[in-house]
Design an enzyme around this catalytic site. Sequence first.
Site, PDB file in Angstrom:
ATOM      1  CG  ASN A   7      -1.827   1.154   1.334  1.00 48.38           C
ATOM      2  OD1 ASN A   7      -1.745   2.079   0.516  1.00 48.38           O
ATOM      3  ND2 ASN A   7      -2.706   1.139   2.310  1.00 48.38           N
ATOM      4  NE  ARG A  91      -5.956   1.889  -0.327  1.00 58.89           N
ATOM      5  CZ  ARG A  91      -5.942   3.056   0.298  1.00 58.89           C
ATOM      6  NH1 ARG A  91      -4.833   3.505   0.848  1.00 58.89           N
ATOM      7  NH2 ARG A  91      -7.036   3.772   0.396  1.00 58.89           N
ATOM      8  CG  HIS A 180     -12.987   3.598   3.205  1.00 61.21           C
ATOM      9  ND1 HIS A 180     -13.728   4.574   3.830  1.00 61.21           N
ATOM     10  CD2 HIS A 180     -11.696   3.854   3.509  1.00 61.21           C
ATOM     11  CE1 HIS A 180     -12.922   5.405   4.470  1.00 61.21           C
ATOM     12  NE2 HIS A 180     -11.681   5.002   4.288  1.00 61.21           N
ATOM     13  NE  ARG A 247     -10.378  13.123   3.711  1.00 62.00           N
ATOM     14  CZ  ARG A 247     -10.157  11.809   3.686  1.00 62.00           C
ATOM     15  NH1 ARG A 247     -11.110  10.956   3.978  1.00 62.00           N
ATOM     16  NH2 ARG A 247      -8.981  11.349   3.337  1.00 62.00           N
ATOM     17  CD  GLU A 391      -8.962  -1.027   4.187  1.00 59.05           C
ATOM     18  OE1 GLU A 391      -8.566  -0.748   5.337  1.00 59.05           O
ATOM     19  OE2 GLU A 391      -9.229  -0.173   3.338  1.00 59.05           O
TER      20      GLU A 391
END
Length: 412
Positions: A7, A91, A180, A247, A391
């Site tokens: 990743n 990823r 996601h 965010r 993940e």
Amino acid sequence: MNILVINCGSSSLKFQLINSENEETIAKGICERIGISGSQLVYLAIGKEKTITEKPMEDHLIAVKMVLNSLTDPVNGVLKSLDEIGAVGHRLVHGGEKFNKSALITEDVISATKECNDLAPLHNPANLIGVAACLELMPETPMVGVFDTAFHQTMPEEAYLYGIPYEYYEKYKIRRYGFHGTSHAYVSKRAADFYQTEIDSARTLADLKIIVCHLGNGASITAVKNGKSIDTSMGFTPLEGLIMGTRSGDIDPAIIEFLSHKENKTIEEITAILNKKSGAVGLQGGGSSDFRDVTADYLAGKPAAVRAIKAYVYRIAKYIGAYTAAMNGVDIICFTAGIGENNSVVRSEVCKYLGYLGIKIDDIANEIIGSEAIISTIDSKVTVMSVPTDEELMIARDTKAIVGGDCGSGPQ
Ligand code: ADP
């Protein structure tokens, strides 16, 4: 087969070596501060001491070399040679409309991913640097790209289109993509399997309505109907939807112009504020984005944290209501990622809004931290769960399936 999962971000590279037969992690770690001063590799071979190597890493090629050297190191390594890595799973953040599943990396797949770079200018180029570095060092090893956006490509048009002139979709592909996806796919499948074992052996992923709340630093919520994503809260970028650590999530778009005049700031500056200084941090008027801190302050009754948690929880509850409507019902609600798996206060506060669905929470079961568990009572009309996401494992599974020839596709 051993699968190396990579990743790669702009200045970091996380990796995990997974035995795809028993799905156990053999080694993992992270290269931090690539290309800037103070770079280091944190490496952990399972069952051995963690090591930290501080060494300049000018670029990602050097970082990948250091990772491969660590994996084959005579003392702390876990492999005799790189030939023991059967495949690499990468990823990749944005596959646009070009990828609805993971893909064997070829020149065509790299070009098609590059064409999506302007949809994810911070992530995709960094991801592809990791791919290039691995291809240079392991040219014979098959590589697979696993896209964050792919799982959401099943959304219907009414869910992914924005109410703006259609020509902007046609010209620039402005639409909801969602992120996601690897986590939402993994968790919805796990939740369905768990439900089948614990609640109703006749029901499977193919006939369940599931809402997955992925609550980490970034947060998104997805409606998964019959195993497919039919709507998700992140949009064209990861800025839309839930209130997150830093965010804003959903705001009235007119605020951007208003603020830029009032504060004499450019659009780029306002966007940076919405990404980095908003959410829980912004609502508290500064302070921590880590929900362990925010929750401790909330429990202590500090007004700034109370304000932040209340707004955070309310937004999640609103989305759950919307997605229940979108699916005409819900069987399972599951919480995942750092906050979803570990923060019983947030889970409990969200569920206080859900009495209308016949949801009842078992307060003792809800104390669970970091493990799979049903946190609703037996007579709750909807099953509520905590399901740890993984993940990396999902990337390894997809990589194994594609390298083994089971599935996968090139660009559409
Ligand atoms: P990322 O999006 O960076 O992968 P994570 O899924 O790790 O984020 O989530 C980070 C959030 O999870 C933080 O707000 C942190 O407070 C929370 N978190 C992580 N571990 C724990 C824990 N053991 N207990 C409570 N909260 C936790």
